[in-house]
Each structure stands twice: as structure tokens, then as C-alpha cells.
Design a protein around this motif. Sequence first.
Motif, PDB file in Angstrom:
ATOM      1  N   VAL A   3       0.860  -1.173   0.000  1.00 11.65           N
ATOM      2  CA  VAL A   3       0.000   0.000   0.000  1.00 11.65           C
ATOM      3  C   VAL A   3       0.901   1.229   0.000  1.00 11.65           C
ATOM      4  N   THR A   4       0.695   2.107  -0.958  1.00 13.11           N
ATOM      5  CA  THR A   4       1.481   3.343  -1.034  1.00 13.11           C
ATOM      6  C   THR A   4       0.554   4.544  -0.910  1.00 13.11           C
ATOM      7  N   GLU A   5       1.119   5.664  -0.477  1.00 14.48           N
ATOM      8  CA  GLU A   5       0.322   6.880  -0.355  1.00 14.48           C
ATOM      9  C   GLU A   5      -0.227   7.314  -1.703  1.00 14.48           C
ATOM     10  N   ASP A   6       0.598   7.191  -2.753  1.00  9.24           N
ATOM     11  CA  ASP A   6       0.136   7.542  -4.094  1.00  9.24           C
ATOM     12  C   ASP A   6      -1.031   6.644  -4.515  1.00  9.24           C
ATOM     13  N   GLY A   7      -0.933   5.346  -4.171  1.00  7.22           N
ATOM     14  CA  GLY A   7      -2.005   4.413  -4.521  1.00  7.22           C
ATOM     15  C   GLY A   7      -3.316   4.766  -3.850  1.00  7.22           C
ATOM     16  N   ARG A  30     -11.730   1.254  15.011  1.00 15.32           N
ATOM     17  CA  ARG A  30     -12.011   0.512  16.247  1.00 15.32           C
ATOM     18  C   ARG A  30     -11.528  -0.939  16.160  1.00 15.32           C
ATOM     19  N   GLU A  31     -11.661  -1.540  14.984  1.00 10.59           N
ATOM     20  CA  GLU A  31     -11.193  -2.911  14.776  1.00 10.59           C
ATOM     21  C   GLU A  31     -10.575  -2.998  13.401  1.00 10.59           C
ATOM     22  N   ILE A  32      -9.565  -3.848  13.262  1.00 10.66           N
ATOM     23  CA  ILE A  32      -8.993  -4.087  11.941  1.00 10.66           C
ATOM     24  C   ILE A  32      -8.393  -5.492  11.918  1.00 10.66           C
ATOM     25  N   HIS A  33      -8.728  -6.259  10.886  1.00  8.44           N
ATOM     26  CA  HIS A  33      -8.269  -7.646  10.773  1.00  8.44           C
ATOM     27  C   HIS A  33      -7.911  -7.930   9.321  1.00  8.44           C
ATOM     28  N   ARG A  34      -7.095  -8.945   9.134  1.00  7.53           N
ATOM     29  CA  ARG A  34      -6.752  -9.350   7.769  1.00  7.53           C
ATOM     30  C   ARG A  34      -6.725 -10.863   7.660  1.00  7.53           C
ATOM     31  N   VAL A  35      -7.318 -11.391   6.581  1.00  9.61           N
ATOM     32  CA  VAL A  35      -7.189 -12.788   6.187  1.00  9.61           C
ATOM     33  C   VAL A  35      -6.731 -12.785   4.740  1.00  9.61           C
ATOM     34  N   ASP A  36      -5.532 -13.298   4.501  1.00 10.79           N
ATOM     35  CA  ASP A  36      -4.901 -13.227   3.180  1.00 10.79           C
ATOM     36  C   ASP A  36      -4.759 -11.751   2.801  1.00 10.79           C
ATOM     37  N   SER A  37      -5.347 -11.328   1.678  1.00 12.27           N
ATOM     38  CA  SER A  37      -5.205  -9.921   1.279  1.00 12.27           C
ATOM     39  C   SER A  37      -6.412  -9.074   1.657  1.00 12.27           C
ATOM     40  N   ILE A  38      -7.419  -9.686   2.262  1.00  9.11           N
ATOM     41  CA  ILE A  38      -8.659  -8.972   2.591  1.00  9.11           C
ATOM     42  C   ILE A  38      -8.565  -8.371   3.995  1.00  9.11           C
ATOM     43  N   VAL A  39      -8.706  -7.053   4.064  1.00 11.03           N
ATOM     44  CA  VAL A  39      -8.710  -6.350   5.346  1.00 11.03           C
ATOM     45  C   VAL A  39     -10.131  -5.898   5.654  1.00 11.03           C
ATOM     46  N   SER A  40     -10.608  -6.224   6.827  1.00  8.91           N
ATOM     47  CA  SER A  40     -11.922  -5.759   7.280  1.00  8.91           C
ATOM     48  C   SER A  40     -11.710  -4.912   8.528  1.00  8.91           C
ATOM     49  N   ALA A  41     -12.509  -3.851   8.633  1.00  2.60           N
ATOM     50  CA  ALA A  41     -12.328  -2.928   9.747  1.00  2.60           C
ATOM     51  C   ALA A  41     -13.658  -2.309  10.146  1.00  2.60           C
ATOM     52  N   VAL A  42     -13.693  -1.761  11.345  1.00  2.00           N
ATOM     53  CA  VAL A  42     -14.821  -0.969  11.831  1.00  2.00           C
ATOM     54  C   VAL A  42     -14.279   0.422  12.120  1.00  2.00           C
ATOM     55  N   VAL A  80      -8.540   3.385   6.672  1.00  2.00           N
ATOM     56  CA  VAL A  80      -8.104   1.987   6.804  1.00  2.00           C
ATOM     57  C   VAL A  80      -6.872   1.719   5.948  1.00  2.00           C
ATOM     58  N   LEU A  81      -6.873   2.222   4.722  1.00  2.00           N
ATOM     59  CA  LEU A  81      -5.707   2.015   3.842  1.00  2.00           C
ATOM     60  C   LEU A  81      -4.475   2.723   4.391  1.00  2.00           C
ATOM     61  N   LEU A  82      -4.659   3.909   4.948  1.00  2.00           N
ATOM     62  CA  LEU A  82      -3.513   4.612   5.535  1.00  2.00           C
ATOM     63  C   LEU A  82      -2.993   3.870   6.763  1.00  2.00           C
ATOM     64  N   GLN A  83      -3.877   3.244   7.511  1.00  2.00           N
ATOM     65  CA  GLN A  83      -3.439   2.399   8.617  1.00  2.00           C
ATOM     66  C   GLN A  83      -2.578   1.250   8.097  1.00  2.00           C
ATOM     67  N   CYS A  84      -2.998   0.664   6.965  1.00  3.68           N
ATOM     68  CA  CYS A  84      -2.220  -0.424   6.369  1.00  3.68           C
ATOM     69  C   CYS A  84      -0.902   0.075   5.802  1.00  3.68           C
ATOM     70  N   LEU A  85      -0.871   1.340   5.412  1.00  9.23           N
ATOM     71  CA  LEU A  85       0.376   1.943   4.949  1.00  9.23           C
ATOM     72  C   LEU A  85       1.381   2.002   6.086  1.00  9.23           C
ATOM     73  N   ASP A  86       0.888   2.340   7.290  1.00 10.95           N
ATOM     74  CA  ASP A  86       1.758   2.394   8.462  1.00 10.95           C
ATOM     75  C   ASP A  86       2.103   1.001   8.971  1.00 10.95           C
ATOM     76  N   GLU A  87       1.087   0.144   9.015  1.00  6.97           N
ATOM     77  CA  GLU A  87       1.286  -1.215   9.553  1.00  6.97           C
ATOM     78  C   GLU A  87       0.170  -2.125   9.057  1.00  6.97           C
ATOM     79  N   VAL A  88       0.517  -3.078   8.209  1.00  3.82           N
ATOM     80  CA  VAL A  88      -0.469  -4.034   7.712  1.00  3.82           C
ATOM     81  C   VAL A  88      -0.843  -4.983   8.850  1.00  3.82           C
ATOM     82  N   PRO A  89      -2.123  -5.194   9.099  1.00  3.93           N
ATOM     83  CA  PRO A  89      -2.521  -6.114  10.172  1.00  3.93           C
ATOM     84  C   PRO A  89      -1.955  -7.512   9.949  1.00  3.93           C
TER      85      PRO A  89
END
Length: 274
Positions: A3-7, A30-42, A80-89
Motif C-alpha cells: 500500500v502506497t500513499e500515491d495508490g 475501532r477494529e482491523i483484521h486481515r485474512v490473506d489480502s482482505i482487510v476488514s475494519a470498523v 483503513v488504507l492509511l493504517q495499512c500503509l503504516d502497519e499491515v494487520p
Amino acid sequence: MDVTEDGVQDICTNAVFERGESYLSENRIREIHRVDSIVSAVVSGSRQYDVHVDLAADGFDPWCDCPYDGPGACKHVVAVLLQCLDEVPADEGDRLDAALNAADADDLRAFLRDTLATDAALREQFFARFGESSTRSVDELRAAIDRRFEETNPEYYVVFEPIDFSEWFDLATEYREQGRNASAAAVYRALAESLDDNMERVDGAYDNFSQAFTRALDGYVDCAAAADHQADGATDAVDFLEERVESGTPYLAGQFERAASELQEELTTGSDGE
């Protein structure tokens, strides 16, 4: 899966990107999870919003149940994507696989059966995946979709927020992948009917509803053509579309007319090729 900022900026407006940054800094995830490449969050806003993104997909295939109706992705998706930019779950896929592999077959079957017994939508997808034709008629499917309109804003007739129709689109896709085009056509028809009849209630999130309608109508044409080139089946499918031209929402009449013409052409071409 990087995940990149430009993306992220590519899938939203500058204003939405800034709001997403603010949401992230305000700790609204509030919540963030990942299974394979799918990230789900609240994500917390005026209420709690569910977000799904696919880090491996082009454009991240974002989804959120918020009422945003502007161009590109919403601020909740961006956060959520910016969170993944900092740290992928951490990926829970291996843990899930390990638990499935270790589970006793009878216990797993009992757990699955108990879950399916209380979840009609999941049960229908199970039937679609494992070799059953649709257990619900168009009218039954249509009633379930109509209820979603009623539940979205129960105090008012007007619907202001988008509705998530993925339950039915996923079901139709499952049937199509299994080669059960007639069952898929029934799902698409129920969606098209319900959207057509409820469109007068919509006052906001127009893109959500118009895109869902077009997708359902196009899916119906494809599956009706693939399911039945017999004369009676062809006539029934085309008759349904032509009847909607007259009885449905006036500004959708042109789409039904286009669909009827396309279906008739596909059925005719298919018959000529046999």
C-alpha cells in the motif's frame, strides 16, 4: 500487496484523503483484521461503519456501508488504507487454516450446520457452492431485498443512505461460477425488480442504487440468455423486461428497453448458432 500513499490518493479526492488522514490520527479505527489480502475494519463516524478492502486488488476494491455518494472512495476506506500503509494487520489466514486442518470432521460439520441453520443468506450461498439449485423463488428473494429498504430507514419512507446488496450479488456470482445460470438469473431479476419499484424512495446515494440496478439488469440479460434458448424461456425473459418498460419507474424504462433488445438479440444469435 504493498500500500502506497500515491495508490491511496489515486482512489479518492484530495479532500477525502485529508479527512481520512484526520480519521486515522483521531484513532477512529475501532477494529482491523486481515485474512490473506482482505482487510476488514470498523471505523467510527456518526455511527460504526464496516469497511472491506483487498490489498491485492487493483484500486483495492474498497467497500464501506457509509452514505458517501461522491467520487472515489470514502474517508473511512482511506483511513483503513492509511493504517495499512503504516502497519499491515497480521494475517490470520494461517491460523484459520491450522484450525480447520486440526478440527474433527464431525465437530466441524456440526458447527457448520448450526451456523447455516440460523443464517439464511449464508445457507443459500452454501447451497449454491455445493451443488443445489436455488431454494428461493424470485418473489422470496425480492421480499428479502424489499425488507432491506424498509430496515435501512425504518422511521421514514425515504432512503437516504446506500444499501449493501453484496449478499445477493455474491449469491448470483456463486451460481454463475457453478454454471447454474437460471438460479443466478432469478437473483438478478429479484434485484432489478426491487430496485425498480423502490427507486422512488431514494433521496441520496444515487450512484449506489443506479450502479446496483445496472449491474443486476446486465447480469439478468447474460444469465437468462445462457440459461435457456428454448422458445418459452426466451419469451418469458423478454416479456418480463418489456413489461417493466411500461410498469416500472419511468426514468429506468430506457434501460429495460435496452436490456430487452439485447436479450432478444442474444437469444436469436444463440438459436441461429445451434
